[in-house]
Design a protein around this motif. Structure first.
Motif, PDB file in Angstrom:
ATOM      1  N   ARG A  49      -8.067   9.245   2.823  1.00 41.91           N
ATOM      2  CA  ARG A  49      -7.010   8.523   2.116  1.00 41.91           C
ATOM      3  C   ARG A  49      -5.693   9.268   2.241  1.00 41.91           C
ATOM      4  O   ARG A  49      -5.665  10.469   2.478  1.00 41.91           O
ATOM      5  N   SER A  50      -4.635   8.532   2.028  1.00 43.58           N
ATOM      6  CA  SER A  50      -3.310   9.148   1.934  1.00 43.58           C
ATOM      7  C   SER A  50      -3.155   9.674   0.515  1.00 43.58           C
ATOM      8  O   SER A  50      -3.234   8.901  -0.435  1.00 43.58           O
TER       9      SER A  50
ATOM     10  N   THR B 255      -0.575  10.556  -0.971  1.00 43.74           N
ATOM     11  CA  THR B 255       0.676  10.115  -1.586  1.00 43.74           C
ATOM     12  C   THR B 255       0.746   8.606  -1.768  1.00 43.74           C
ATOM     13  O   THR B 255       1.608   8.113  -2.476  1.00 43.74           O
ATOM     14  N   ARG B 256      -0.151   7.867  -1.120  1.00 37.40           N
ATOM     15  CA  ARG B 256      -0.114   6.405  -1.195  1.00 37.40           C
ATOM     16  C   ARG B 256      -1.490   5.837  -1.572  1.00 37.40           C
ATOM     17  O   ARG B 256      -1.864   4.770  -1.133  1.00 37.40           O
ATOM     18  N   TYR B 257      -2.241   6.553  -2.403  1.00 36.17           N
ATOM     19  CA  TYR B 257      -3.619   6.172  -2.669  1.00 36.17           C
ATOM     20  C   TYR B 257      -3.777   4.912  -3.516  1.00 36.17           C
ATOM     21  O   TYR B 257      -4.856   4.351  -3.585  1.00 36.17           O
ATOM     22  N   HIS B 258      -2.707   4.436  -4.158  1.00 38.93           N
ATOM     23  CA  HIS B 258      -2.805   3.224  -4.976  1.00 38.93           C
ATOM     24  C   HIS B 258      -2.634   1.952  -4.148  1.00 38.93           C
ATOM     25  O   HIS B 258      -2.932   0.870  -4.625  1.00 38.93           O
ATOM     26  N   GLU B 259      -2.143   2.077  -2.911  1.00 42.30           N
ATOM     27  CA  GLU B 259      -1.898   0.903  -2.076  1.00 42.30           C
ATOM     28  C   GLU B 259      -3.179   0.508  -1.334  1.00 42.30           C
ATOM     29  O   GLU B 259      -3.998   1.350  -0.992  1.00 42.30           O
ATOM     30  N   ALA B 260      -3.323  -0.781  -1.075  1.00 41.84           N
ATOM     31  CA  ALA B 260      -4.511  -1.276  -0.366  1.00 41.84           C
ATOM     32  C   ALA B 260      -4.408  -0.973   1.127  1.00 41.84           C
ATOM     33  O   ALA B 260      -3.335  -1.117   1.717  1.00 41.84           O
ATOM     34  N   PRO B 261      -5.512  -0.543   1.755  1.00 42.15           N
ATOM     35  CA  PRO B 261      -5.493  -0.288   3.209  1.00 42.15           C
ATOM     36  C   PRO B 261      -5.093  -1.539   3.986  1.00 42.15           C
ATOM     37  O   PRO B 261      -5.387  -2.654   3.574  1.00 42.15           O
ATOM     38  N   ALA B 262      -4.416  -1.327   5.108  1.00 43.02           N
ATOM     39  CA  ALA B 262      -3.902  -2.454   5.892  1.00 43.02           C
ATOM     40  C   ALA B 262      -4.656  -2.675   7.195  1.00 43.02           C
ATOM     41  O   ALA B 262      -4.760  -3.800   7.650  1.00 43.02           O
TER      42      ALA B 262
ATOM     43  N   LEU C 104      -3.518   2.668   5.336  1.00 48.55           N
ATOM     44  CA  LEU C 104      -2.187   2.103   5.459  1.00 48.55           C
ATOM     45  C   LEU C 104      -1.617   2.540   6.799  1.00 48.55           C
ATOM     46  O   LEU C 104      -2.131   3.471   7.417  1.00 48.55           O
TER      47      LEU C 104
END
Length: 112
Positions: A17-18, A20-27, A50
């Protein structure tokens, strides 16, 4: 279970996972590799992430010994990466990454 062992390679994906961006859904799905010029330096295949760019910071979770103790250290003069420990939601730098200057500082030039 360790991600790698002497003579073995990663046979399953670990959660990646990222941090810093763990709340965003994978793209999209990606293959995550290391910096070495060998087809065996693959950390994860078809990993949902992402969009990422070269040099992006990724966290490989539950990977055990995927670090200096079980990695091909100094292969093609690549130094060891930084190591970060995440425990109880807190991050700690436990080992600084090697730098080219640090690696070269150990060499000696002999005058003939």
């Amino acid at each position: 279970m360790a991600a790698v062992d002497v003579g073995n390679f990663v046979k399953r994906n670990f959660p990646i996972r990222s941090p810093t961006r763990y709340h965003e859904a994978p793209a999209a799905e990606h293959t995550v590799t290391g910096p070495l010029c060998t087809p065996n330096d693959v950390i994860g295949k078809r990993v949902a992430l992402l969009p990422v760019e070269a040099g992006a910071l990724l966290g490989v979770q539950h990977s055990g010994a995927y670090g200096p103790t079980a990695s091909p250290g100094l292969f093609l003069s690549h130094g060891h990466p930084a190591e970060v420990l995440v425990h109880d939601g807190r991050t700690r730098l436990v080992r600084e990454r090697d730098t080219p200057e640090g690696l070269l500082a150990k060499q000696r030039v002999l005058a003939y």
